[in-house]
Motif scaffolding. Structure first.
Motif, short mmCIF file in Angstrom:
data_model
loop_
_atom_site.label_atom_id
_atom_site.label_comp_id
_atom_site.label_asym_id
_atom_site.label_seq_id
_atom_site.Cartn_x
_atom_site.Cartn_y
_atom_site.Cartn_z
N ASN A 107 0.81 -1.23 0.00
CA ASN A 107 0.00 0.00 0.00
C ASN A 107 0.84 1.27 0.00
OD1 ASN A 107 -2.20 -1.61 0.09
ND2 ASN A 107 -2.91 -0.97 2.13
N GLY A 120 -5.87 -0.50 9.80
CA GLY A 120 -6.09 -0.16 11.20
C GLY A 120 -7.25 0.76 11.48
N PRO A 166 -8.98 2.00 4.27
CA PRO A 166 -8.97 0.58 4.60
C PRO A 166 -7.67 -0.07 4.13
CG PRO A 166 -10.66 1.07 2.94
CD PRO A 166 -10.08 2.37 3.37
P1 AMP Z 1 -6.86 -3.68 8.05
O1 AMP Z 1 -7.61 -2.57 7.42
O2 AMP Z 1 -5.66 -3.23 8.84
O3 AMP Z 1 -7.77 -4.56 8.85
O4 AMP Z 1 -6.30 -4.57 6.86
C1 AMP Z 1 -7.18 -5.22 5.98
C2 AMP Z 1 -6.41 -6.17 5.08
O5 AMP Z 1 -5.51 -5.44 4.28
C3 AMP Z 1 -5.58 -7.20 5.78
O6 AMP Z 1 -5.66 -8.41 5.06
C4 AMP Z 1 -4.19 -6.65 5.73
O7 AMP Z 1 -3.21 -7.62 5.81
C5 AMP Z 1 -4.18 -5.95 4.40
N1 AMP Z 1 -3.25 -4.82 4.45
C6 AMP Z 1 -3.23 -3.87 5.38
N2 AMP Z 1 -2.26 -2.98 5.15
C7 AMP Z 1 -1.63 -3.39 4.02
C8 AMP Z 1 -0.54 -2.90 3.27
N3 AMP Z 1 0.13 -1.79 3.66
N4 AMP Z 1 -0.14 -3.57 2.18
C9 AMP Z 1 -0.82 -4.69 1.79
N5 AMP Z 1 -1.87 -5.20 2.45
C10 AMP Z 1 -2.27 -4.58 3.57
#
Ligand code: AMP
Ligand code: MG
Length: 412
Positions: A209, A255, A302
């Motif tokens: 990301n 997060g 997200p």
């Molecule tokens: P979250 O919004 O933190 O619950 O993340 C949602 C999904 O996105 C999870 O499967 C994470 O592993 C993936 N994810 C979060 N941040 C990144 C990132 N920087 N690069 C790739 N995937 C990500």
């Protein structure tokens, strides 16, 4: 539980974001560096252009009444009295029976009203025969036809392309006031992330990301600053967020959902951030968070890679454009209508944004959304995507149906 009825629509969320963004200040850049930037001031014509009536052809400057009856058989015969190349001003007034030889772009001499192109004449020394009279006023470009002194040429808020750079050059702008590009600090959160140069250990995934969002920022006119990833730890997230406030906006991915380890919102609350919106009725991208922290607009996108990129295009891009001086009617993605090549159905209660490959055929835009899976973790669905097809809740689309599509990349 929040339902789609209580969630904001994408349009409401875009408006709230835009309400909290102001255009940045101006900077003066050398003319060529102004390409693709947004003009900060109105630019007016500083003189009439062309500056004088001038010849559109290589030929002879004449008085029409002397040549009106000329034919190839009975040419009008004139005496050539002066040669006027481009860049010179004729000093002689053309009298009855006379002509001056003139080159394209040269100011026309006094006394004449018409230029006859050289192809319609015969010359023998200073004796000129006009074979075809053309018409009164032929081949003369009038002073001020291109621009009139004082005329508004390029209004503030215009994106400067090569044509605008040419016009700015013509009014002798060596430096141009343009809007500053917003600096966007970009951070990712998540214990599962390794950076692109680190070994991929079991249980981890690569942080795509930060680079993807930085590329988005660059592609849409901002200056990205990539920060180190924060683990899912409140103190660490707080330190990273504090260090991110040096930019004009912050874009954070991950997060902001409702998981046990989604600490970003909590940290921002603790820092006294003013929450402006959370959650938008869209798929992908529901858990969008936007606040102002110590005066800096902060986007919590997200974490799913596709969700973060699609949310960027819907919410961060308009903010970049407003900050960089685009006019208010030019902030959102351009939309068109395209003919679907495949079937899609949205049986959910949120509008969906499908990555699409668009192409022109027979002057018509066609959209393919079936080249790859559409789930929000399928980052490869962004490959070659130059459009986003919008399918409303409970809508069925058949091949051949027309759908609205946002243009996100080149279609040619
Ligand atoms: P979250 O919004 O933190 O619950 O993340 C949602 C999904 O996105 C999870 O499967 C994470 O592993 C993936 N994810 C979060 N941040 C990144 C990132 N920087 N690069 C790739 N995937 C990500
Ligand atoms: Mg996470």
């Amino acid at each position: 539980m929040t339902t789609s009825q209580t969630m904001l629509t994408p349009a409401q969320a875009q408006q709230l974001v835009l309400d909290h963004v102001r255009p940045l200040g101006l900077e003066r850049v050398p003319l060529l560096d102004a390409l693709d930037r947004i003009l900060g001031v109105d630019v007016h014509a500083s003189y009439d252009n062309p500056p004088h009536d001038n010849s559109a052809m290589d030929g002879y400057a004449v008085r029409y009444e002397d040549i009106a009856a000329a034919t190839p058989e009975q040419p009008a015969v004139l005496e050539m009295i002066e040669d006027i190349p481009a860049g010179k001003i004729g000093v002689k007034t053309v009298e009855k029976g006379q002509a001056s030889r003139i080159m394209t772009g040269a100011p026309v001499p006094a006394g004449i009203d018409t230029v006859i192109r050289v192809e319609d004449t015969r010359a023998d020394g200073n004796r000129i025969e006009i074979l075809d009279p053309d018409e009164l006023g032929a081949s003369i470009r009038l002073r001020g036809e291109d621009m009139k002194e004082g005329e508004l040429l390029i209004p503030a808020g215009t994106e400067l392309g090569p044509g605008e750079v040419g016009v700015l050059a013509s009014v002798q702008r060596t430096f141009v006031p343009v809007f500053r590009r917003p600096v966007i600090t970009i951070l990712s959160t998540g214990d599962e992330l390794v950076e692109i140069e680190e070994p991929l250990e079991p249980g981890k995934i690569v942080n795509s990301n930060t680079a993807g969002l930085a590329a988005m920022a660059l592609a849409h006119g901002a200056v990205p600053v990539m920060l180190p990833t924060a683990p899912d730890d409140k103190a660490a997230i707080r330190r990273t967020v504090e260090s991110s406030l040096t930019g004009d906006f912050v874009v954070c991915s991950g997060g902001v959902s409702v998981g046990e380890y989604d600490f970003v919102k909590t940290v921002l609350d603790e820092m006294g951030a003013e929450t402006i919106l959370w959650r938008v009725a869209m798929k992908p991208g529901k858990p969008l968070f936007f606040c102002k922290v110590q005066g800096t607009p902060f986007f919590g996108l997200p974490g799913n890679p596709v969700s973060s990129l699609v949310s960027f295009l819907q919410f961060v891009r308009p903010a970049i454009r407003k900050a960089s001086g685009h006019r208010s009617d030019n902030l959102l993605l351009p939309t068109a209508r395209a003919r679907m090549e495949n079937a899609v159905s949205n049986d959910g209660d949120r509008r969906t944004y499908l990555r699409a490959r668009l192409r022109f055929e027979d002057g018509c835009l066609h959209a393919d959304t079936a080249y790859r899976e559409q789930s929000s973790h399928i980052l490869t669905s962004m490959l070659g995507a130059n459009g986003i097809v919008i399918v409303e809740a409970e809508q069925e689309v058949k091949p051949g149906d027309e759908v609205p599509v946002q243009i996100i990349g080149r279609v040619f």
